[in-house]
Each structure stands twice: as structure tokens, then as C-alpha cells.
Design an enzyme around this catalytic site. Structure first.
Site, mmCIF file in Angstrom:
data_model
loop_
_atom_site.group_PDB
_atom_site.id
_atom_site.type_symbol
_atom_site.label_atom_id
_atom_site.label_comp_id
_atom_site.label_asym_id
_atom_site.label_seq_id
_atom_site.Cartn_x
_atom_site.Cartn_y
_atom_site.Cartn_z
ATOM 1 N N ASP B 90 0.885 -1.084 0.182
ATOM 2 C CA ASP B 90 0.178 0.097 0.043
ATOM 3 C C ASP B 90 0.836 1.149 -0.074
ATOM 4 O O ASP B 90 1.996 1.171 0.324
ATOM 5 C CB ASP B 90 -0.977 0.011 1.111
ATOM 6 C CG ASP B 90 -1.929 0.916 1.068
ATOM 7 O OD1 ASP B 90 -2.222 1.637 0.098
ATOM 8 O OD2 ASP B 90 -2.883 1.211 2.092
ATOM 9 N N ASP B 125 -3.861 7.472 -4.094
ATOM 10 C CA ASP B 125 -5.357 7.681 -4.307
ATOM 11 C C ASP B 125 -5.987 8.522 -3.191
ATOM 12 O O ASP B 125 -5.109 8.556 -2.336
ATOM 13 C CB ASP B 125 -6.138 6.687 -4.859
ATOM 14 C CG ASP B 125 -6.162 5.697 -3.665
ATOM 15 O OD1 ASP B 125 -5.394 5.400 -3.005
ATOM 16 O OD2 ASP B 125 -7.352 5.136 -3.436
ATOM 17 N N CYS B 276 -16.422 -23.123 17.857
ATOM 18 C CA CYS B 276 -15.468 -23.101 16.644
ATOM 19 C C CYS B 276 -14.748 -24.550 16.884
ATOM 20 O O CYS B 276 -14.556 -25.090 17.923
ATOM 21 C CB CYS B 276 -14.371 -21.972 16.819
ATOM 22 S SG CYS B 276 -13.047 -22.117 15.606
ATOM 23 N N CYS B 278 -11.481 -24.934 15.439
ATOM 24 C CA CYS B 278 -10.218 -24.953 14.950
ATOM 25 C C CYS B 278 -9.345 -25.429 16.012
ATOM 26 O O CYS B 278 -9.702 -25.723 17.235
ATOM 27 C CB CYS B 278 -9.795 -23.390 14.909
ATOM 28 S SG CYS B 278 -9.283 -22.262 16.079
#
Lengths: 489, 489
Positions: B90, B125, B276, B278
Site C-alpha cells: 500500500d 489515491d 469453533c 479450530c
């Protein structure tokens, strides 16, 4: 023996004390099914790796097994399996349903279960298939009730005993069966013969069967949805108040290359990616697993299936504790049209769900047309019929105050009128979409109608943003209407 | 350089070739954000443990860093980070938006990015905040377009260059900005300045911004939803055709004890269970993790956050490959009312989604009122206006054939009339709930109306099961109606 600690809808997180095992099991709980002849994952590993507190095995298979019968009697189930949690045993009822007869009766099989050290035993009940006629369902119930009464007279010591609730597709029979079962004073209440419904994706009928059984049982009755092990329907079944599930699916499906998800079942061959974060799915790709030989492939798939199953159970418990179980059910309702039907049928019982639903939770999220039928909306509408308005003219509005009226109330779809005093309390802190569904506006109009009917002396005006005609049509003619979106324009 | 391989709605699984890195990245892809000063999980581990093929870091921070500037120039980014995949950088635009000015221009920062070995660079930008007026949005666009033209003239060698699409809250400006950006011939198209929308749960506006940008870009333009890293909205954004996401959230949230889920964010302190599967959540409890000191706690939470994020990305890719991405979006739409708004807004663009949506998929599942507005329904309705019926009398029915009519067609909510020849092809093999939503019946009535209008010489009769009045009201008066549920009774 069973205590429900936290409710959400009719779902609860509770504790089941199993005295013979000397353990307390947190519910909703999953009982992995152990096939004595084929152990994909050992009971010891279920306990240590997956945190299983309870499992289920079939006493009838052990009873008929030359290989295991004497060993089970000599060592006891806990040593045979190397499992220190609670062990529930089934009686052969499934085999009875499948093959038409079995060679034991309730007294014999209960004694065998007691002798092998079962912590929770099962009498020989008669599972009535869902397509059976009413006559058969009634006859079967008589046999089941007789078995339960035999069981109630059995000297079980510390061993708990299941009291299955049958009744086929007849809600009134299910409710009566539940009342009769509860009256025996037995311990755990499996809702029986739902497997054919689940196999055929007949979730709406499953909901009717469970809701009827629950209405016949006391709140202190732990309920087992017998044969239900697919994580896809845990949230829905838990919202109905099911406390125990059992899963043979984790192992059976793995044998067949089938992969469980909370959105349904996938075949390994159809998976380009593993849509899961479990230890198996983060370490492997579907191609890896497909290339493994047995028993490796089956072992990996069974482990995945267990991980996703236990994770959904934790998600359900977390949702109950946080008070957003119905949001989870709403999500799961989008996995298949039959699940959508199941959710819509659940909400037919909003009056009953409302009885156990806490009056204070985190935040009500309106996330679908169905949300408008949730028990919280039902409760608010009931409340509106009892509210006395002591002003001659009241504006009930989605916009701001207006001095032309003596009082101004809020107006919030799907609830309807919001008295000032309730605006900051659950559920009227609800978050709602900017784009309101028609169902939400209609429900709100019903709320206005209730308040207006209860207060015929007051002149009501509603201020709404572009409500559909179908919602406005539900208001009494005496209620005046202002479309605020026109005023803005 | 970018090839879309499989579509579902406007979502696609594709391949982005990054020549300077010598790699091909499968999309949709996640770019973990690497903060050079604070690496919670090292880039090498992201690559090896989590399968990261691409990451993003901020060249402006390196440029301004006494610690890293010379090292980055001397070693190059890949050696500095120990990462062999693609690295996007970036430019400092974020800092420009945040602090009002930065001390480099596009030519300088592009040269720096080229010098440190970036594979995909970004010009400077001007991100227009969503609440900015139209004048500011137009002025900002001129500056951005000038930067893009500078970038297009830059001698980048094999390095790819981003062409950010701004335009604030003005869809026509977003579309024009996209067309102008695409005309520069640059490589990747970030939709910029959506972070304030995502932070404020303004998902409907995010959808409008992306849809407008996409309409201005060619199908071969890879699109990056810049700053979007919460797994909750991957399915929605992917369905719009976003190919790249970047996540600083996994690390930033972990620092703050925040735990990502596909249903939103939870605070560690509110979790009684980990919802979860995981590796972190199967090995620990929330209490375990809360008791850990830093950096352990942050490390565990960041790992969980990454696991759930990558798993959702795989789930999205699998859904695109299977053709059920919109069912996944429907599910995710129930996680928050703002997500419901986002989904409803997505379906406003059904005509556009239809252009890329495959004509043949697995099975259409109708799972909500919103399903009635899916692109497949739109396509079928368009088709009905072109169908010629060569029979004098046609029964269009949810029930069986009837000899009184010359021809009998099927009638399937939400699609409407089903010509026999299409009954066994996608999407009319759709599975629909038994309890049809009003929206589905109304959409089906619209389909009947289209067919009847296109064939004014034919007498149409519909056979329906208890359709609501609101659906029947949408039929031309010339269409006769039979309520099959009354006939049955």
C-alpha cells in the site's frame, strides 16, 4: 438429578447428574455411539481428545455377542471401554423395530444392563414408525407404557433408567405418552422413532413430535432426541428443549466418505476445499484425504465429523448463554428448505416457547421475515392487551414526537407500540434492518390493533414510513395513519 | 493475468498471476496485513501453517521507518519477511485519508515499491469518506485519476499496479471511476474507502458501492475489497465479485481480546465456550486462554482469528464451485440486521448477477422469502416472456394433470410456470419448503402473468394450493384460478 441452569426459548444449558458414574454431564450433550465390534475412534480418545463426558452403546449387541458378553459382565463397561464418563445403554428396541422381534424382555435386559455396569439403562419400548396408523400407534404405546412400568418397579440402585416417549405422528398421543412416562418417575425421556423423520428431512414433523412430547413432560425432565446426531439440526432441536443427542453418524458417514457440516452432508468427492477450520481440515486437503488408504481416510473423516459436531454443540451452548439461540436457528434454517419448514413450525409454538424464554437477553436481532413470529414478539403483543393508556390522543410513531398529541409512543416493527418506559429494555432495544420485511410491519400493525382494542377511549394515530397496504389493512378503522415518508418528500 | 474459472452469481473462483513473484494466487484470496513493526504471526508461518499465498504490507510505513527502510531496499521485501508468495504494498493513501497529507507522491512511492521488490504496488489515491458531499467526491476522483495516469506511465517492469476505485457514496461516480480506472490498463482494482461503511455495519451501502464499481469494470478485472477482513461478510462480498480481501483484523482484534466468528465478533470475556472447531478452540477453553499472559493470549486469539477467516474463504470457494454461494449468503444474512439489509440490496441487482450466474448448477434451494428474488428467478421470468404456448387452453398447476385442458404445465413457487421440457433441468429442480412464503407465491404469480401476457390468445387457468390473496391479485383477470386445497377438502 437434572437441573436447567440457563434458558433461551425452550433450550437450556443444564446439568445431568449420573450417580452410578459419579459424574455430572453438562447439557446439551452429545453421546457418541460406540459399536463394540467397530470402534473408529476409541472411547478413551473420545474422552481425552474430544471432551466426551458421556457415550452410548448397545447392551443388546453385547448381550448377544459371544465375543463381549462375558467380558462385559466380568470387567464392566467402563473397563471394557476405558471410559470414565457416563455410559448409557440401549436395549434392543431399535433391533425390535428393524427385525420385528428380539429375544429379551425389559426385565432381563435391564438386569443385564445393571450387571454390566451401565449408568443409564433402557427398557424395551416399541418405536412406532411415523407412517403407522393411529391404531397401531395406540397399541404400541400400551406395550411401551407396560415396559416403563416394569422398569419403574425394577430395583436399579444408582442406575438411571430411560423412559422413551413414542406416539408416532400423532401429537396428542405423543403428549399423552409423555405425561404417562413422566408419571412413572423414571429418569430420562428419549423422544423415540424420529430417525425416519430425520432421514427423510421431515424436520417440521420432528418439531411437532418433540413439541408435543415436551408439553407432556415436566421442566425438570431431561429429554434425549434419540438417534439425532447431525449437527445441522442441533440448534433447532435444542431450541425445542432437547438436552441429549447421540451420534453414530460421525463414524457411519466417515465409512462412506461422507463429511458432516452444519449446512448438511457433503461427499468427499464433491469437495474441492475443506469448508472447516478443524485440525483435520487445516492440515489436509480433500485430495490428500481421498488419496489415503483405509483405515486412515475413515479415521480422518470421523475425526472431522466429531470436531464439527462438538463445535456446533458448543456454539449452541454459547448461544443459549448469550440469549441468541433463535438467531442461530434462523441461520441454520437456511441450509435446506426442510430446515426452513422446521423453523417455521417451531415458531407455531411461540406461545409455548415464550413460557421458558427469559424476559431479559442481550439484543433481539431481526434478521428475517420469520423473526416477526418469535416468542418475544408474542410476549410483547400479550402485554399490549393489558396496557392502559391514560391519554386522550396518542401518536404511535416510527418518527419523532408531535405536540398535537397528548402522548407519543414509539412504533417498532415487528413489535408494534413501544411505551417510553420499555424503550431501553429487552426486547425493544431490538436491532432491525433498514429494509423492513412486510411480515415485520404486519406484526407491528397487529400490536397497534391490540393496544387500540384494549383502550377504546383513546384516539390513536400511527406515524409509519411507507408501510405496505397489507400491514395498514390490519389496523382498526379508528386508527388514523400518517405516512412519514410522504411528509418527508 | 487474471482468469475467472468458475462463477456463481457474480462471485468467481479465479487465478491471479503475479509475474514478479512468479506465483499464481487462487482467488478469492485473503491478504493478511503485515505491520513491519508488530508481527503477531510471522509471514513465514502464515505461508506454512495457514497456506497464505499473498500478503499485504504498507510501503509508506517502510519508507518512513529508520528501522526498516534501508533493510527493505537492501534485502527486498521477500527476504525481509521470509515470504515466498506474492506481496502487495500500500502507498500511504490510508495515512493521507487519516492525517490529511503525506510527504510522497505517486511517482516517488511507486519507485520505492519497485525498489523494495513489491509484486503489486499502489499509487497515492484519495479515499473519499462515505459521508462526503458530491463536490468533494468529484474533486477527489480527479486527483485519483491523475495518480492512476501517472501510474500507467510508470515503468513498472513485471510489477503489477493497483488502480483504486473511489467515488464515495455516489454509485454513478463509482461506476465512472471504475470505467476510467479500467481504461488506464492498470492491473488490480481495489474498491476504496469502504472501511468506514464496514465499521458502521452499513453493508447495504457497501453493496451499492461495489456493484457500481463492478458495472464499470471488465469481467477480467480482479477486484479487491480494500480493508475488508471480517469473515462475516466474505460470502456477500464474494457474491458481488470481489476477488481479494485483506485482513488486519485477525491481529488487531486479537490484541483487544476480540474473537472473530462468521456470525460477528465476540469478546473473549463473553465466551463461555469456543463456538469453533479450530486447533486453538479444540485444545483450549475461553477460561484457559483468558488466563494466559501476553503475548500468549494474543497469539492464540490471532491464530483462531486466522483459522476462522481462512476456513470461511475455503467455504466461499467451495460454495462457488458447487453453485450454492447464494444459499451461503442467505445464511450469513441472518447474523445481523445490517447483513440482512446487505443481502436484500444484493438482490436488487439480480438482473446484473444473472449475467454471470451459470445456467446450470447443483440444486436451487429456496430457504427464505429473499430466495424469491434470486437471479435464477429473474432469468426464468425473462424466459417466460419469450415462450410461445401453442395450445388454446393451458392449466398451470401445483397439482396433477387435468384432461379438460389441452396442455398442463407445472407451477412452482417462486418461479411460476414450468414447461414440461424444463422440469428436470436447473433451476426448476429447485427444492422448496412445504410452507411456501408469500413472497414465493407472489413471484410465481408474476411468472404466470408474464406468460399470459406473452400469449394473449391462450386461456390460462392456474391450480394452486391456498395461495394468499396478495399473490392472486398479481394475476391478470383473464387467468382463471382453482384452489386445489378446497377441492381436496
Amino acid at each position: 438429578m437434572f437441573e436447567a441452569r440457563t434458558y433461551d426459548a425452550a433450550g437450556r444449558v443444564g446439568e445431568l447428574t449420573v450417580p452410578r458414574a459419579g459424574v455430572t454431564v453438562e447439557t446439551p450433550a452429545l453421546l457418541p455411539v460406540i459399536n463394540p465390534h467397530l470402534q473408529t475412534i476409541s472411547p478413551a480418545e473420545l474422552e481425552q481428545e474430544f471432551g466426551a463426558e458421556i457415550l452410548i452403546t448397545n447392551a443388546y449387541i453385547l448381550y448377544g455377542s459371544d465375543e463381549y458378553r462375558e467380558q462385559a459382565l466380568a470387567e464392566g463397561l467402563h473397563d471394557l471401554y476405558g471410559f470414565s464418563g457416563a455410559i448409557m445403554t440401549d436395549s434392543g428396541s431399535f433391533q425390535l423395530a428393524e427385525y420385528g422381534n428380539i429375544d429379551v424382555d425389559t426385565a432381563e435386559i435391564l438386569q443385564f444392563q445393571a450387571d454390566i455396569g451401565s449408568d443409564i439403562a433402557t427398557p424395551v419400548d416399541v418405536p412406532t414408525p411415523p407412517n403407522a396408523g393411529r391404531d397401531q400407534a395406540e397399541r404400541d404405546l400400551e406395550t411401551t407404557q407396560a415396559a416403563l412400568e416394569t422398569a419403574a418397579d425394577f430395583d436399579a440402585g444408582e442406575m438411571l433408567i430411560n423412559a422413551p416417549v413414542q406416539g408416532g405422528a400423532y401429537p396428542d398421543l405423543r403428549e399423552r405418552a409423555a405425561r404417562d412416562a413422566y408419571a412413572t418417575g423414571l429418569d430420562i425421556y428419549p423422544v423415540g422413532a424420529v430417525v425416519p423423520l430425520l432421514n427423510d428431512y421431515r424436520y417440521a414433523e420432528m418439531v411437532e413430535a418433540v413439541a408435543a412430547a415436551k408439553r407432556g413432560l415436566g421442566a425438570d425432565a431431561p429429554v434425549h432426541l434419540f438417534g439425532a446426531g447431525h449437527p445441522m439440526m442441533f440448534a433447532l432441536a435444542a431450541a425445542l428443549g432437547c438436552d441429549l443427542f447421540d451420534s453414530a453418524a460421525y463414524a457411519l458417514y466417515a465409512r462412506d466418505d461422507r463429511y458432516l457440516t452444519v449446512r448438511g452432508t457433503e461427499h468427499l468427492g464433491d469437495l474441492h476445499y475443506f469448508p472447516c477450520s478443524c485440525p483435520v481440515c487445516t492440515a489436509h486437503t480433500p485430495d490428500d484425504v481421498a488419496a489415503r488408504d483405509e483405515p486412515d481416510r475413515e479415521d480422518l473423516l470421523a475425526r472431522h465429523n466429531l470436531h464439527v459436531t462438538y463445535a456446533e454443540l458448543r456454539r449452541v451452548k454459547q448461544a443459549i448463554r448469550r440469549g441468541n439461540l433463535l438467531e442461530l436457528v434462523d441461520e441454520r434454517a437456511r441450509s435446506h428448505p426442510a430446515m426452513t419448514d422446521g423453523y417455521r413450525t417451531l415458531l407455531d409454538h411461540a406461545d409455548w416457547l415464550e413460557q421458558s424464554d427469559p424476559t431479559n437477553k442481550d439484543t433481539f436481532l431481526q434478521v428475517s421475515a420469520e423473526s416477526a413470529r418469535r416468542p418475544e414478539v408474542h410476549r410483547h403483543h400479550e402485554r399490549l392487551t393489558r396496557l392502559t393508556v391514560d391519554a386522550d390522543t396518542v401518536l404511535v410513531t416510527e418518527g419523532g414526537n408531535n405536540d398535537r398529541f397528548v402522548a407519543t409512543w414509539g412504533l417498532k416493527p415487528p413489535f408494534g407500540p413501544v411505551p417510553r418506559a420499555l424503550a431501553k429494555t429487552y426486547p425493544l432495544t431490538a436491532e432491525i434492518p433498514e429494509r423492513r420485511s412486510r411480515a415485520a410491519c404486519e406484526a407491528a400493525a397487529d400490536g397497534v390493533a391490540r393496544l387500540a382494542t384494549a383502550n377504546p377511549e383513546t384516539e390513536f394515530t400511527i406515524g409509519h414510513f411507507d408501510w405496505p397496504a397489507s400491514a395498514l389493512a390490519r389496523l382498526p378503522e379508528t386508527v388514523a395513519r400518517i405516512d412519514l415518508s410522504e411528509e418527508e418528500g
